[in-house]
Design an enzyme around this catalytic site. Structure first.
Site, mmCIF file in Angstrom:
data_model
loop_
_atom_site.group_PDB
_atom_site.id
_atom_site.type_symbol
_atom_site.label_atom_id
_atom_site.label_comp_id
_atom_site.label_asym_id
_atom_site.label_seq_id
_atom_site.Cartn_x
_atom_site.Cartn_y
_atom_site.Cartn_z
ATOM 1 N NE ARG A 1 11.303 -60.603 -41.403
ATOM 2 C CZ ARG A 1 10.038 -60.067 -41.022
ATOM 3 N NH1 ARG A 1 9.333 -60.933 -40.656
ATOM 4 N NH2 ARG A 1 9.688 -58.855 -41.238
ATOM 5 C CB SER B 1 -4.009 -60.744 -49.570
ATOM 6 O OG SER B 1 -4.694 -61.784 -48.828
ATOM 7 C CB ALA C 1 -3.182 -52.122 -48.987
ATOM 8 C CE LYS C 2 -1.229 -57.497 -49.396
ATOM 9 N NZ LYS C 2 0.212 -57.533 -50.147
ATOM 10 C CB VAL D 1 8.763 -50.692 -50.870
ATOM 11 C CG1 VAL D 1 9.605 -51.784 -51.402
ATOM 12 C CG2 VAL D 1 7.697 -51.102 -49.852
ATOM 13 C CE1 TYR E 1 -1.780 -57.447 -45.938
ATOM 14 C CE2 TYR E 1 -3.665 -59.068 -46.133
ATOM 15 C CZ TYR E 1 -2.166 -58.835 -46.526
ATOM 16 O OH TYR E 1 -1.552 -59.916 -46.825
HETATM 17 P P1 NAP Z 1 6.897 -61.580 -43.969
HETATM 18 O O1 NAP Z 1 7.172 -63.034 -43.761
HETATM 19 O O2 NAP Z 1 6.186 -60.746 -42.687
HETATM 20 O O3 NAP Z 1 7.674 -60.826 -44.612
HETATM 21 C C1 NAP Z 1 7.783 -59.385 -44.837
HETATM 22 C C2 NAP Z 1 8.834 -58.921 -45.768
HETATM 23 O O4 NAP Z 1 8.502 -57.502 -46.385
HETATM 24 C C3 NAP Z 1 10.195 -59.074 -44.872
HETATM 25 O O5 NAP Z 1 11.301 -59.569 -45.812
HETATM 26 C C4 NAP Z 1 10.239 -57.396 -44.459
HETATM 27 O O6 NAP Z 1 11.782 -56.934 -44.485
HETATM 28 C C5 NAP Z 1 9.561 -56.888 -45.809
HETATM 29 N N1 NAP Z 1 9.144 -55.241 -45.687
HETATM 30 C C6 NAP Z 1 8.126 -55.104 -44.677
HETATM 31 N N2 NAP Z 1 7.944 -53.553 -44.717
HETATM 32 C C7 NAP Z 1 8.990 -53.329 -45.907
HETATM 33 C C8 NAP Z 1 9.249 -52.060 -46.502
HETATM 34 N N3 NAP Z 1 8.591 -50.839 -45.910
HETATM 35 N N4 NAP Z 1 10.093 -51.856 -47.449
HETATM 36 C C9 NAP Z 1 10.663 -53.049 -47.719
HETATM 37 N N5 NAP Z 1 10.516 -54.457 -47.214
HETATM 38 C C10 NAP Z 1 9.773 -54.706 -46.318
HETATM 39 O O7 NAP Z 1 5.511 -61.584 -45.086
HETATM 40 P P2 NAP Z 1 4.843 -62.811 -45.836
HETATM 41 O O8 NAP Z 1 3.765 -63.501 -45.045
HETATM 42 O O9 NAP Z 1 6.230 -63.451 -46.601
HETATM 43 O O10 NAP Z 1 4.411 -61.866 -46.937
HETATM 44 C C11 NAP Z 1 4.838 -61.513 -48.146
HETATM 45 C C12 NAP Z 1 3.662 -60.889 -49.070
HETATM 46 O O11 NAP Z 1 2.701 -61.714 -49.260
HETATM 47 C C13 NAP Z 1 3.160 -59.576 -48.296
HETATM 48 O O12 NAP Z 1 2.857 -58.787 -49.310
HETATM 49 C C14 NAP Z 1 1.820 -60.409 -47.771
HETATM 50 O O13 NAP Z 1 0.919 -59.201 -47.706
HETATM 51 C C15 NAP Z 1 1.410 -61.284 -48.850
HETATM 52 N N6 NAP Z 1 0.459 -62.282 -48.443
HETATM 53 C C16 NAP Z 1 1.117 -63.064 -47.378
HETATM 54 C C17 NAP Z 1 -0.128 -63.982 -46.795
HETATM 55 C C18 NAP Z 1 0.316 -65.076 -45.706
HETATM 56 O O14 NAP Z 1 -0.558 -65.822 -45.454
HETATM 57 N N7 NAP Z 1 1.531 -64.979 -45.207
HETATM 58 C C19 NAP Z 1 -1.252 -64.017 -47.404
HETATM 59 C C20 NAP Z 1 -1.666 -63.312 -48.518
HETATM 60 C C21 NAP Z 1 -0.521 -62.407 -48.939
HETATM 61 P P3 NAP Z 1 12.308 -57.126 -42.896
HETATM 62 O O15 NAP Z 1 12.589 -58.361 -42.822
HETATM 63 O O16 NAP Z 1 13.601 -56.222 -43.281
HETATM 64 O O17 NAP Z 1 11.276 -56.590 -41.833
#
Ligand code: NAP
Length: 249
Positions: free
Chosen positions: A15, A142, A158-159, A64, A155
């Site tokens: 996703r 992040s 960790a980041k 992970v 969060y």
């Molecule tokens: P998301 O849409 O919530 O998707 C999270 C993904 O991580 C999913 O594919 C989920 O798999 C997977 N996941 C969760 N726990 C896991 C685990 N223990 N082992 C393996 N896979 C796992 O998140 P996103 O918004 O795309 O964020 C991606 C990254 O960018 C993250 O590290 C997040 O902290 C960082 N980030 C996001 C934002 C933002 O605004 N969205 C901002 C800054 C940083 P399942 O589908 O199988 O659950």
């Protein structure tokens, strides 16, 4: 294509930003391992999308935060594609709460997935990357890891840890031809941010000079840059992809 003959492992690629990255790297010619935690169907859909465009990909479930599962994930990558050139540590979760009310298990879950998970994957890929004398590791941190955020102490910790990890590992492995960099997105439209209430979203938008949330593809573009030879003189860096948000924080 710029990533021809290269193999990329992307954690949390079922996703959001991970999905967009899997599609982008595959379009650039990489063979892709689409990792997921629970959503196998979504991961298979990403694989199908890549195959429909003529690319190569497999889905691979692994948590992970589980070191043995990560070792198996890396072995599966090597068994399937014979090498591993690019690791994108993208998997992440949130369990938000003000510090006074934060449960121990919510502190632990976020640190274990978002920080220990990155360490697990980095350690597991070093051997094959050492052998190849080349590799790219790209860690999703992040802006919250740079600036802090009320209600996200787990969060943000960790980041921020991921930034220290990125810089330390970059120093350790540069002589082996491995580059380690991080990307710090701001507010990106994915499932992770979908549940924020409208007021919070409007407040964020107000602070973003570009006046909108980012798209997952706009982060994936920067992953592609860090995976490509265009960034071959960069290591230990944190690239902020936030529409200018941190200018106003
Ligand atoms: P998301 O849409 O919530 O998707 C999270 C993904 O991580 C999913 O594919 C989920 O798999 C997977 N996941 C969760 N726990 C896991 C685990 N223990 N082992 C393996 N896979 C796992 O998140 P996103 O918004 O795309 O964020 C991606 C990254 O960018 C993250 O590290 C997040 O902290 C960082 N980030 C996001 C934002 C933002 O605004 N969205 C901002 C800054 C940083 P399942 O589908 O199988 O659950």
């Amino acid at each position: 294509m710029i990533l021809n003959d290269q193999v990329a492992l992307i954690t949390g690629a079922s996703r959001g930003i991970g999905r967009a990255t899997a599609l982008k790297l595959a379009q650039a010619g990489a063979k892709v391992v689409v990792n997921y935690a629970r959503q196998a169907v979504a991961a298979e859909e990403v694989v199908t999308a890549i195959k429909n465009e003529g690319g190569k990909a497999i889905a691979a479930g692994a948590d992970v935060s589980d070191y043995n599962a990560v070792k198996e994930l890396v072995q599966k990558t090597l068994d399937e594609f014979g090498r591993l050139d690019i690791l994108v540590n993208n998997a992440g979760i949130t369990r938000d709460s003000l510090t006074m009310r934060l449960k121990q298990e919510d502190w632990a879950a976020v640190i274990q997935t978002n920080l220990t998970g990155v360490f697990n994957c980095c350690q597991a890929v070093l051997k094959p990357m050492f052998k190849q004398r080349q590799g790219r590791i790209i860690n999703l941190t992040s802006v919250v890891g740079l600036r802090g955020n009320a209600g996200q102490i787990n969060y943000a910790s960790a980041k921020a840890g991921v930034i220290g990890l990125t810089k330390s590992l970059a120093k350790e492995v540069a002589s082996r031809g491995i580059l380690v960099n991080a990307i710090a997105p701001g507010f990106i439209a994915t499932d992770m941010t979908a549940d924020l209430n409208e007021k919070v979203k409007e407040e964020w938008d107000k602070h973003i000079p570009l006046k909108r949330p980012g798209e997952p593809e706009e982060v994936a573009d920067v992953v592609l840059f860090l995976a490509s030879s265009a960034s071959k003189y960069m290591t230990g860096q944190v690239l902020v992809v936030d529409g200018g948000l941190t200018l106003n924080l």
